[in-house]
Write an enzyme that holds these catalytic residues in place. Structure first.
Site, PDB file in Angstrom:
ATOM      1  N   SER A 244       0.799  -1.235   0.000  1.00 11.37           N
ATOM      2  CA  SER A 244       0.000   0.000   0.000  1.00 11.37           C
ATOM      3  C   SER A 244       0.829   1.282   0.000  1.00 11.37           C
ATOM      4  O   SER A 244       0.296   2.364   0.174  1.00 11.37           O
ATOM      5  CB  SER A 244      -1.000   0.034   1.171  1.00 11.37           C
ATOM      6  OG  SER A 244      -1.886  -1.057   1.107  1.00 11.37           O
TER       7      SER A 244
ATOM      8  N   GLY B 271       2.336   2.502  -2.606  1.00 15.93           N
ATOM      9  CA  GLY B 271       2.161   3.183  -3.890  1.00 15.93           C
ATOM     10  C   GLY B 271       3.114   2.740  -4.982  1.00 15.93           C
ATOM     11  O   GLY B 271       3.202   3.375  -6.027  1.00 15.93           O
TER      12      GLY B 271
ATOM     13  N   SER C  98       3.050   0.191  -7.103  1.00 15.31           N
ATOM     14  CA  SER C  98       2.403  -0.168  -8.375  1.00 15.31           C
ATOM     15  C   SER C  98       1.908   1.066  -9.111  1.00 15.31           C
ATOM     16  O   SER C  98       2.004   1.142 -10.341  1.00 15.31           O
ATOM     17  CB  SER C  98       1.242  -1.136  -8.137  1.00 15.31           C
ATOM     18  OG  SER C  98       1.720  -2.348  -7.599  1.00 15.31           O
TER      19      SER C  98
ATOM     20  N   ASP D 293       3.616  -9.322  -6.745  1.00 22.20           N
ATOM     21  CA  ASP D 293       2.214  -9.727  -6.585  1.00 22.20           C
ATOM     22  C   ASP D 293       1.715 -10.494  -7.813  1.00 22.20           C
ATOM     23  O   ASP D 293       0.916 -11.420  -7.686  1.00 22.20           O
ATOM     24  CB  ASP D 293       1.323  -8.510  -6.346  1.00 22.20           C
ATOM     25  CG  ASP D 293       1.479  -7.932  -4.950  1.00 22.20           C
ATOM     26  OD1 ASP D 293       2.103  -8.591  -4.086  1.00 22.20           O
ATOM     27  OD2 ASP D 293       0.983  -6.812  -4.712  1.00 22.20           O
TER      28      ASP D 293
END
Length: 196
Positions: free
Chosen positions: A14, A16, A18, A39
């Protein structure tokens, strides 16, 4: 054949990474870049339930394969954007042992814990507390070529900073400095874990 460049984004879930990687794909115009995310590799795994020991072994093999896939893509001249979470020491050590240090721009993607928790809850697709668990682990090696904070800069702004910095990579790179620190004795990554 010239090896490809590797922009290696490391940060918690989380943080950021990606989003920054997608922006980089949009703005980098001096090569053909591929976004390789850990992922995505995890998502390719079989969906049947695995016992704890089998899951741990499968995850380790998956991440080792991910690292070697990055190396193979770059070796034949592809430019790569890596999206990874170096929350266990062996992951960094394995990357240091298989990636060409001079080709890696190592970028720390940071975000304050309270914002990570807010994002994690809003996403709803991650285990609660995952970012908090990773928070003190992912950056503990303490050395990057560049860092960005996604709580104060947008993904596009972070990507622009990375694009501007890419041709200015230091020598030695952070990967080269970390390799000298952790692997210069000739130890294998597993033998060096206790030193981190």
């Amino acid at each position: 054949m010239t090896a490809g460049r590797i922009i290696f984004l490391n940060g918690t879930s989380s943080s950021g990474k990606s989003s920054v990687a997608r922006e980089l794909l949009d703005i980098l115009d001096d090569g053909v870049f591929f976004h390789l995310a850990v992922d995505s590799f995890n998502a390719m795994r079989t969906k049947r339930a695995l016992g704890a020991e089998e899951l741990e072994s499968a995850l380790r093999r998956t991440r080792m394969g991910f690292h070697r896939s990055i190396a193979a893509m770059a070796e034949v001249g592809n430019d790569i954007i890596v999206d990874h979470v170096l929350s266990e020491p062996w992951r960094l050590l394995d990357c240091l042992s298989v990636l060409r240090a001079e080709d890696v721009l190592f970028v720390g993607v940071r975000c304050p814990l309270e914002e990570l928790l807010r994002r994690e809850q809003a996403r709803g697709d991650r285990p609660s507390g995952l970012a908090a668990h990773q928070y003190d682990l992912v950056h503990r090696h303490g050395d990057y070529d560049l860092e960005c904070d996604t709580s104060t800069s947008s993904p596009r702004e972070c990507a622009e900073r990375i694009k501007e910095f890419l041709p200015l990579r230091p020598s030695p790179t952070a990967f080269a400095r970390l390799r000298d620190r952790y692997l210069s004795s000739g130890d294998t990554p597993d033998a060096t874990i206790g030193q981190m």
